[in-house]
Each structure stands twice: as C-alpha cells, then as structure tokens.
Enzyme design. Structure first.
Site, PDB file in Angstrom:
ATOM      1  N   VAL A 227       3.599  -9.519  13.891  1.00 33.21           N
ATOM      2  CA  VAL A 227       2.573  -8.478  13.742  1.00 33.21           C
ATOM      3  C   VAL A 227       1.214  -9.170  13.870  1.00 33.21           C
ATOM      4  O   VAL A 227       0.692  -9.725  12.912  1.00 33.21           O
ATOM      5  CB  VAL A 227       2.710  -7.759  12.389  1.00 33.21           C
ATOM      6  CG1 VAL A 227       1.662  -6.655  12.265  1.00 33.21           C
ATOM      7  CG2 VAL A 227       4.114  -7.174  12.229  1.00 33.21           C
ATOM      8  N   ASP A 405       0.329 -13.887  11.991  1.00 31.41           N
ATOM      9  CA  ASP A 405       1.394 -12.907  11.800  1.00 31.41           C
ATOM     10  C   ASP A 405       1.169 -12.235  10.452  1.00 31.41           C
ATOM     11  O   ASP A 405       1.293 -12.874   9.399  1.00 31.41           O
ATOM     12  CB  ASP A 405       2.750 -13.616  11.844  1.00 31.41           C
ATOM     13  CG  ASP A 405       3.927 -12.649  11.834  1.00 31.41           C
ATOM     14  OD1 ASP A 405       3.736 -11.485  11.431  1.00 31.41           O
ATOM     15  OD2 ASP A 405       5.046 -13.067  12.207  1.00 31.41           O
ATOM     16  N   HIS A 406       0.849 -10.947  10.488  1.00 29.87           N
ATOM     17  CA  HIS A 406       0.486 -10.242   9.252  1.00 29.87           C
ATOM     18  C   HIS A 406       1.662 -10.137   8.290  1.00 29.87           C
ATOM     19  O   HIS A 406       1.474  -9.865   7.100  1.00 29.87           O
ATOM     20  CB  HIS A 406      -0.031  -8.838   9.582  1.00 29.87           C
ATOM     21  CG  HIS A 406      -1.211  -8.439   8.758  1.00 29.87           C
ATOM     22  ND1 HIS A 406      -1.347  -8.764   7.427  1.00 29.87           N
ATOM     23  CD2 HIS A 406      -2.337  -7.739   9.073  1.00 29.87           C
ATOM     24  CE1 HIS A 406      -2.483  -8.278   6.957  1.00 29.87           C
ATOM     25  NE2 HIS A 406      -3.109  -7.659   7.935  1.00 29.87           N
ATOM     26  N   ARG A 407       2.892 -10.341   8.761  1.00 34.35           N
ATOM     27  CA  ARG A 407       4.039 -10.346   7.857  1.00 34.35           C
ATOM     28  C   ARG A 407       4.011 -11.561   6.953  1.00 34.35           C
ATOM     29  O   ARG A 407       4.583 -11.548   5.851  1.00 34.35           O
ATOM     30  CB  ARG A 407       5.336 -10.351   8.659  1.00 34.35           C
ATOM     31  CG  ARG A 407       5.539  -9.185   9.599  1.00 34.35           C
ATOM     32  CD  ARG A 407       6.769  -9.395  10.427  1.00 34.35           C
ATOM     33  NE  ARG A 407       6.726 -10.661  11.139  1.00 34.35           N
ATOM     34  CZ  ARG A 407       7.771 -11.264  11.689  1.00 34.35           C
ATOM     35  NH1 ARG A 407       8.976 -10.714  11.602  1.00 34.35           N
ATOM     36  NH2 ARG A 407       7.638 -12.417  12.321  1.00 34.35           N
ATOM     37  N   VAL A 408       3.362 -12.621   7.415  1.00 38.10           N
ATOM     38  CA  VAL A 408       3.372 -13.902   6.706  1.00 38.10           C
ATOM     39  C   VAL A 408       2.041 -14.178   6.021  1.00 38.10           C
ATOM     40  O   VAL A 408       1.979 -14.750   4.933  1.00 38.10           O
ATOM     41  CB  VAL A 408       3.699 -15.049   7.685  1.00 38.10           C
ATOM     42  CG1 VAL A 408       3.720 -16.402   6.974  1.00 38.10           C
ATOM     43  CG2 VAL A 408       5.023 -14.793   8.394  1.00 38.10           C
TER      44      VAL A 408
END
Length: 435
Positions: A227, A405-408
C-alpha cells in the site's frame, strides 16, 4: 543421431535465483565437439545476470536444444551427449554425473542444493536445512488444504514440492481448491474511448524478456501488494556540497551526494536516532504474514543499465563510512552495467535508494522494491532560495521522496524519518567519523 537415454541429457538448472526460465544468448560449443567437465556450454541471460553454464561431464555433444534468443524452461533439456562406446571408454561411466557447479555466488543463507545445480537424468530430491523447497504459492496451498508440507517428498526440479504433490497428499477434496500457481485470468479490458493504434511499417515489437520482463512483473507485484504512499521534502545541502568538494580534492575520487544520503539513511534506520525508524528497514514475509525488521542494513542501489533497472546490494552498509559506500556504489554499478554481478549481489536488500536525479527530475513516487517496506528517491540537486537565521539567500537544494508500505509504516513515522535524514544532510559533519 545415436540413441541417448536420460543420463546422456543435461537439463537446464535453476541458476540459483528460483527463476522458471532463462534466455539462451549464445552457444559456446557445437554438435560433435568433445567437451571436458566444466567447459562452458552456453551463455544464458537470467532476469538478473549473464551466466555461463558449464558442462557437468566429459563427452561429445550430440544435440543442442534451443536457439539463441529462445527462452528455455528450467528442467528442460539443454544439451545431449553421445553415448560413450564401451570399447573406447577407459573407465565405466556412472549412471549419473556429479552435479555441475553453476558460477554464481549465493549468500550462505540462500544456498540450495536442489536449485543451484544441473542434473543428468532425474533431479535429486534434496532440501535445505531440513526445510522442503517450495514456492510461496505452493506453501499457501498446503496451508489451505491442511497439508503438512514438511512431511512431503518433492517430485519437482531439485526436489521441490509441487502443486501436484500437495494435492495428492490432500486427497480428492483438493480438486475444489484453487491456487495462485495457476495463471491468473487476464483482467477485462475497459471499454476504450479511442481505437488502439495499429502497427505500421517501421514500428518495433519488443518482447518482454530477461531483465525487462522481470522488472515489469516485480513492479506490478509491488503495486498490487504494498500500500504505497510517498512523502517529499528538500534538504539544504549547501554546506554538504562544500564538504563533498573537499573530500573530492583530498581523495581524488568522484563523489556525488548519493553516498552521503546512503550514510544518513543508515544512521536513521539503525536506531541511532530512535528505534522508531528501524521499522523502515523491514521486509514482508507473505508466507507467514509477518513483518521482518532487520538488524543489519543491506542497501539496494537502483542502477540503470542498457538491459533495464538492476538493484545491486551493499551488504552491511551501516558499518561503512561515506568513502567506502561511495566505492562500493561505483563498483556495483559498473558490474551491473557489465552484467557481471552474481545473483547473490542482486538479492537480500532491506532498503533501496533510487538516484534518478543523476539524470533529471526533482520529486518522484518511487515504487517499493518489494518485499521491502520503503524506498528513497533522490532527485536532481539545484540552486534555490533558502532561509537561514531569518535571512534569505541562494543555496543548494536536494529533493527527496520517500515511499513506504502503509501496512508496515505509519505516515507520521515516514515523514519524521525523512526529516531526520534531512537533518543529517544539513549537518554534514555528523556523517563523518569523529577525529
């Protein structure tokens, strides 16, 4: 041509990268030629490097399977040898020759006896450190079907566990479960408002092969899995430029802003400026659905070559000074352009820097080098208006774009990390060793 059995056929090995095929660049031998063990049979282009494939045995070449420019699948016949005449042979030939060592240099943790060697006849069923060899999609299928993959014996190349092995172990009910190893259905093309341009004389059709195809697949995978979001800012590198020129004069080496940026990134990611930013030095393990936060920084340096983009890796970059990083960048970039890099030097990065500013452009939205969690793009330095101590003047500005990565990584973490990198670049004495 004399009859040959499977032991007289040499199958294309996996050249240490887990790829499914390699492109035949040129043959180094011809039919009827006698070769010795380790003589070069062919030059193959993988997605990352040019590789010379050696002969696993002495013998006379009976057939060449493939033409230059052709993509050959791993495990497909590469060359056939003539059956030796027992009356001529000085000693009995074994049923299977010893595996040929491919001239690659995988990292110790990546060595894989089932994938870095070629075989004559059937491939040996081997695994690495007791862990079975299997693609991520096959492991996922095993989890979905409740199959203990560690207990299976692989029938694939090098002893790999295949989709068929998993389904066979699961029983008839497995037929109803699909897996991502099968080709994905092509997405439906949206209705076009214009008619696509037709090909005309003089147009070129360039096939996706080798590096270019791998780049396309890798970037598409990154875009669809990570993301992405990007934060941008500029660093006032006026003082850094003065220091850079002094180092150039003292060392008689060509030095750009890139090694200073790399050093600043390492300082921030190692936690010396706060453990919070170490999360940017992470990769995503899709198999286990885990974030792997790395202690060491293996820095990928995106390098433009005639064959496409490559990302050679500076291992343990956090242990190096600016000048050492600069030398490693120059060495790896030249090797990438010469296509002499081994696969080990093109894998295992934990954070990547892309210096597109060496060509042109200020800001960008770099695509993450998946499975990494972040990438920093360096734009073209320029003169611009700067404000210092309430005074306006002209200085040197360096644009920086950090994608994550917006998930991380949270947006605030990425923005603050970029600010810390800029602080270091604006205080260049902090990037040099004390004394």
């Amino acid at each position: 041509m004399p009859n040959t059995n499977t032991h007289d056929v040499f199958y294309l090995p996996d050249l240490g990268e887990g790829l499914e095929e390699a492109e035949l660049i040129e043959w180094s031998i011809e039919v009827g030629q006698r070769v010795q063990e380790n003589d070069v049979l062919a030059k193959m282009e993988t997605a990352k490097a040019l590789v010379e494939v050696p002969s696993p045995r002495d013998g006379v070449i009976a057939a060449l399977h493939g033409k230059p420019g052709q993509a050959i699948k791993v495990g497909a016949p590469l060359v056939s040898y003539k059956a030796e005449d027992p009356a001529v042979a000085t000693e009995p030939e074994p049923q299977s020759a010893a595996p040929a060592k491919v001239p690659v240099d995988p990292a110790p943790e990546q060595r894989d006896a089932g994938t870095v060697v070629g075989t004559l006849g059937e491939a040996p069923a081997t695994a690495t450190n007791g862990k079975p060899l299997a693609a991520p999609a096959v492991r996922k299928l095993a989890r979905d079907l409740g199959v203990e993959i560690d207990h299976l014996t692989g029938t694939g190349i090098g002893g790999r566990i295949t989709e068929q092995d998993v389904r066979a172990a699961a029983g008839p009910s497995a037929a109803t479960v699909t897996t991502s190893t099968a080709p994905e259905a092509a997405p439906r093309r949206p209705l076009a408002t214009t008619t696509p341009a037709k090909s005309h004389e003089g147009d070129q059709r360039i096939p996706f092969r080798g590096v270019r195809r791998t780049i396309a697949e890798h970037l598409r995978y990154s875009v669809t899995h990570a993301v992405h979001f990007t934060v941008m800012d500029e660093a006032d590198v006026t003082d850094l430029d003065v220091l850079r020129r002094k180092l150039v004069a003292a060392s008689n080496e060509k030095i750009s802003f890139l090694p200073f940026v790399a050093s600043a990134v390492c300082r921030v990611l190692t936690g010396q400026r706060g453990a919070l930013f170490a999360r940017l030095n992470s990769t995503v393990d899709d198999d286990t659905q885990e974030i792997v936060q790395h202690a060491a920084i293996h820095l990928g340096i995106a390098t433009d070559t005639d064959s496409g983009l490559m990302v050679p890796v500076i291992r343990d970059a956090h242990r190096m000074g600016v000048l050492e990083i600069n030398r490693r960048i120059a060495e790896l970039a030249q090797s990438a352009r010469d296509r002499t890099l081994t696969p080990a030097k093109l894998s295992g990065s934990t954070f990547t820097i892309s210096n597109f500013g060496s060509f042109a452009g200020r800001f960008g939205t770099p695509i993450i080098n998946y499975p990494e969690a972040a990438i920093l793009a360096v734009g073209r330095a320029r003169e611009g208006v700067v404000a210092r101590n309430g005074m306006i003047g002209v200085g040197k500005l360096l644009p920086l774009s950090l994608s994550a990565d917006h998930r991380v990584i949270d947006g605030a973490t990425a923005a603050t990390a970029l600010a810390k990198i800029i602080d270091l670049l604006q205080s260049p004495e902090d990037l040099l060793p004390a004394g």
